[in-house]
Write a protein that holds these residues in place. Sequence first.
Motif, PDB file in Angstrom:
ATOM      1  N   ASP A 175     -10.531  21.191 -41.988  1.00  0.00           N
ATOM      2  CA  ASP A 175      -9.859  22.488 -42.036  1.00  0.00           C
ATOM      3  C   ASP A 175      -9.157  22.676 -43.370  1.00  0.00           C
ATOM      4  OD1 ASP A 175      -9.737  23.538 -39.023  1.00  0.00           O
ATOM      5  OD2 ASP A 175      -9.427  21.372 -39.026  1.00  0.00           O
TER       6      ASP A 175
ATOM      7  N   ASN B  93       1.338  24.140 -40.561  1.00  0.00           N
ATOM      8  CA  ASN B  93       0.507  24.301 -39.377  1.00  0.00           C
ATOM      9  C   ASN B  93       1.335  24.513 -38.123  1.00  0.00           C
ATOM     10  OD1 ASN B  93      -1.974  24.206 -37.899  1.00  0.00           O
ATOM     11  ND2 ASN B  93      -1.398  22.162 -37.240  1.00  0.00           N
TER      12      ASN B  93
ATOM     13  N   TYR C 146       3.439  29.296 -38.697  1.00  0.00           N
ATOM     14  CA  TYR C 146       2.802  30.243 -39.608  1.00  0.00           C
ATOM     15  C   TYR C 146       2.385  31.491 -38.861  1.00  0.00           C
ATOM     16  CZ  TYR C 146      -1.873  28.931 -37.899  1.00  0.00           C
ATOM     17  OH  TYR C 146      -2.973  28.711 -37.127  1.00  0.00           O
TER      18      TYR C 146
ATOM     19  N   ASN D 260      -0.526  33.751 -37.934  1.00  0.00           N
ATOM     20  CA  ASN D 260      -1.988  33.715 -37.967  1.00  0.00           C
ATOM     21  C   ASN D 260      -2.622  35.094 -38.121  1.00  0.00           C
ATOM     22  OD1 ASN D 260      -1.333  34.565 -35.455  1.00  0.00           O
ATOM     23  ND2 ASN D 260      -2.784  33.255 -34.375  1.00  0.00           N
TER      24      ASN D 260
ATOM     25  N   ARG E  66      -6.990  19.145 -44.216  1.00  0.00           N
ATOM     26  CA  ARG E  66      -6.930  17.872 -43.493  1.00  0.00           C
ATOM     27  C   ARG E  66      -8.318  17.291 -43.292  1.00  0.00           C
ATOM     28  NH1 ARG E  66      -4.863  19.805 -37.513  1.00  0.00           N
ATOM     29  NH2 ARG E  66      -6.525  21.262 -37.021  1.00  0.00           N
TER      30      ARG E  66
ATOM     31  N   LYS F 216      -7.839  23.311 -32.013  1.00  0.00           N
ATOM     32  CA  LYS F 216      -8.306  24.431 -32.839  1.00  0.00           C
ATOM     33  C   LYS F 216      -8.159  25.744 -32.079  1.00  0.00           C
ATOM     34  CE  LYS F 216     -10.876  22.358 -36.268  1.00  0.00           C
ATOM     35  NZ  LYS F 216     -11.927  22.528 -37.243  1.00  0.00           N
TER      36      LYS F 216
ATOM     37  N   ASN G  64      -4.004  27.194 -31.868  1.00  0.00           N
ATOM     38  CA  ASN G  64      -3.437  26.874 -33.161  1.00  0.00           C
ATOM     39  C   ASN G  64      -2.670  28.103 -33.597  1.00  0.00           C
ATOM     40  OD1 ASN G  64      -2.884  25.991 -35.686  1.00  0.00           O
ATOM     41  ND2 ASN G  64      -4.977  25.418 -36.208  1.00  0.00           N
ATOM     42  N   SER G  65      -1.431  28.185 -33.138  1.00  0.00           N
ATOM     43  CA  SER G  65      -0.622  29.386 -33.333  1.00  0.00           C
ATOM     44  C   SER G  65      -1.334  30.596 -32.739  1.00  0.00           C
ATOM     45  CB  SER G  65      -0.336  29.601 -34.819  1.00  0.00           C
ATOM     46  OG  SER G  65       0.720  30.507 -34.992  1.00  0.00           O
ATOM     47  N   THR G  66      -1.987  30.378 -31.599  1.00  0.00           N
ATOM     48  CA  THR G  66      -2.842  31.396 -30.998  1.00  0.00           C
ATOM     49  C   THR G  66      -2.048  32.325 -30.084  1.00  0.00           C
ATOM     50  OG1 THR G  66      -4.638  29.810 -31.026  1.00  0.00           O
ATOM     51  CG2 THR G  66      -4.896  31.709 -29.567  1.00  0.00           C
ATOM     52  N   ILE G  67      -2.326  33.611 -30.216  1.00  0.00           N
ATOM     53  CA  ILE G  67      -1.826  34.576 -29.244  1.00  0.00           C
ATOM     54  C   ILE G  67      -3.045  35.082 -28.490  1.00  0.00           C
ATOM     55  CG2 ILE G  67      -0.589  36.741 -28.895  1.00  0.00           C
ATOM     56  CD1 ILE G  67       0.805  36.288 -31.512  1.00  0.00           C
TER      57      ILE G  67
ATOM     58  N   ARG H 135       3.012  32.383 -28.322  1.00  0.00           N
ATOM     59  CA  ARG H 135       2.118  31.632 -29.197  1.00  0.00           C
ATOM     60  C   ARG H 135       1.823  30.263 -28.603  1.00  0.00           C
ATOM     61  NH1 ARG H 135       1.293  33.379 -34.574  1.00  0.00           N
ATOM     62  NH2 ARG H 135       2.460  35.295 -34.855  1.00  0.00           N
TER      63      ARG H 135
END
Lengths: 249, 641
Positions: free
Chosen positions: A171, A184, A187, A189, A230, B579, B582-585, B612
């Motif tokens: 990533d 990470n 942040y 998105n 990473r 993945k 990952n800061s997912t809404i 989130r």
Amino acid sequence: MKTIFYSIALSVLVAAGSSCSKVDNYAAPDVTLKGVVTDAATGKSVQTEQGSGTRIKLLEISWSSNPTPFYISSFQDGTYTNTKLFAGKNVISAEGPFVPMVQVDNNGKIIVDKSRTVDVKGVTTVNFSVDPFLRIDWVGDPVLNADGTITTSFKITRGTSDPNFQQDVSDVAVFVNSNKYVGNNNYDNRYTPTLSGSNASSSVGKTVSLTTIGGPLPGKREYFIRVAARIAYGLNYYNYTDVKVVTVP
Amino acid sequence: MKKYTYIIFAVLFCWVSACKKLDTPPPSIVQDADIFSNSAGIQAYMARMYAELPIEDFRYSPARGLNFFWIISPFSAVSGEALSRDQNGAMQENLTFDSRPTTWSLCYTLIRDANYFSETLPKYASNYTPAQISAWLGEARFLRAATYFALVKRYGGVPIVDKVLQYPQQSIDELKIPRSSEEKVYDFISTDLDYAYTNMGESNQVGRANKYVAAGFKSRAMLYAGSIAKYNNINLTDGGGNRLCGIPAAKAVTYFKAAYDAAVLLDGKYSLYKKAWAAGDKNAQYQNYVNLFFDATSPENVFVRQYHYPESVHGYDAYNVPRQLMGANGYSSEINPTLNFVEMFDGIPKNADGTIKTTTGGKYDLYTNTMDLFANAEPRLRATVILPGDAFKGVNIEIRRGIYTGSSAGGISPLLPAGSTAHYPTDHIIQSANANQTPYTLPNGTTMNPAGLSGYFTGDGTCSVSGFSIRKNLVPDKPTSEVLENRSDQTWLEMRYAEVLLNRAEAAVELNALGQNDKSYLQDAFTAINQIRDRAGANLLLSPADLGDINVVRTERKKELGFENKTWWDLRRWRVIDKEQNSTIYRTLMPFYSANDGKYFFDARLDERNSRYTFDVRWYYEQIPQGEIQKSQNLIQNPGY
């Protein structure tokens, strides 16, 4: 009769009062341990994220040969400090986005052990010099484009030549956030552009430019930008650049 | 004088004979012989072990652990299948809730019970036929294996205890058993399940295992092991060379083959439930899929856990009914499926990127009824999720975000920019803060509540927060007077034959990807997936080549087993959840009524509550409770804690 009663009462009081004087008078912890984790090749501190990035592992061997580890999380710039420790003999190592300081082979034999045994007292400084998995360098400053997006250019290189740590880059991200704690774990998105799969693994050694997603960034504020990448190893720690600020008028 | 001699003898005689009877077990305490010498006692012992089997059923949530009544932070709201007002982010299983025992200690208690059973039963062998004895010993091994599976999927390698530990006969140091490697634990599970398969009978009481249940569990466990071998890259090796976290990649083929072979054993013994199913009839297919969860004679039920009011109960209906059918406890709509979940299904209009299509040329599409958008929806979707406006318990479940009063000349443009998490603008939108609504007068003179009877309410969360509500496992004819906590007793389907087919298909596709061609794996997976899709009323795969991408099988699994508390573990063993979260809404679908058009439009947006989700990579191996390490210092903590 009365005399006996009073003398018993008095002796009970004296006994109670004198036993109370055994207070816990062990001094409060006042020892400071601090330091920084630096890149052995460049001498710069290894950037990380706070809480889920670099941490310092202390094994206090003054009392037990098999102690429960105590951890100190480092700041995101790679420095760490703890001002409330007890004095004692500690085996200290660091864990994070770099070649592990303690490595075991498949048979459980310790093949590398760079941890240090330190008498921690007063103000003790312990610095570590490590090989990061990846080194990420800015190529110029992030640019605010006419359409309200921000383009960031950077270059990712391998930080170690150890063949065990050459896994593909899984990533790459240009993290964008509205405060300086950006990474990470923190942040936005909606704006953060990312690369994964073959786009990420082929990015090593090249200058890469990424532009924020989600259209123009809302104005009249500052954005904090940090590039991260990473490899697929262990807990998938990210390596980072330092933070740069872009002001959108 | 002789008289005295007699008296002394008489006293001695009474004394000595009486002494014999003093050393008897107290009759108020149940002894081994009471339990193990008759089959009713064995049944009671088994009943308790099954009741404590660590499966994630109606009484499980990560926030509160196993076997607890209060499920307001549903598991599906952790995995991304749903949103819930009481669960607003990713998490791993809570170590201790309210000083209840940890999953770790509950599992080892049950392992001891199973070991005790296996060691004690042979002493009473003369009371039974050899067939009974071997079946019960097999059953105890099944229970032990299922418990070890619950441990290994959480923590990786754990201490293997295969006999009853004795204290104080054994010293404390002897009892501090270190962790075995993850591979050894999976092999131990495999051996136990093979033993169970060999020794158990073809059938058993409902709720208890038979040999095919053991095979089904083996297919599940081996699939997990194969996935870890293939996808994990976390390593923790102890001083003795035991890999506590992770399995060598070379073992992937072995485990996937074991999973495949175990799944094949159930072939012809169970089948997909199709009692009310009819080809080409979407309504029949829908009804069939709803019925499958409530038919006690379903040929699809491999392993179930039964409940019965009032002794053994849960509250699934009370916590999850739509708001307008709320019971007297005041709970409702805890599970609200996300739009991400709904978008996986067939039969809804979609954009090129797979997201739901609600606009044309930048203007909202208009519909007379909210269900018109889902007119051709896959029957399985309707049976899993209550779509806005669909019928449940004889009423239409009304879900409406608000009334749009702006001009509609030339169409309505999106209310918010794409990707926005902001609240809707309040000009031109009439909305409601809670269920006490003030009706709005429409241009034609009639009145309408701003929000639907089941939401969305802006002020409190007691509504459908995603625009959908859950249907799967909700009893379709339960009177509202009985929609109460601890009043539900529908059966939990822990393993359906559909899962076994999916295990088989996934193992087959993985084997094909690993270059195995001793069987026509892809063809076999193709048949299995199409069996499931056919029953679901979904579009069929056209050829085995469609399975080239492993995600086809995975998506099918997420759809079929959604809200059955399996998806989180699947995402975790595929090592993709860090993945995905990952800061997912997650996305929601908000229906609006346009006052000037007299029609509905839909806005697909990110969760307005801005919850989130971020999965911490460390959680691939959960934290071993610190208290257990203090008790047994040989336990090595998982990485990162």
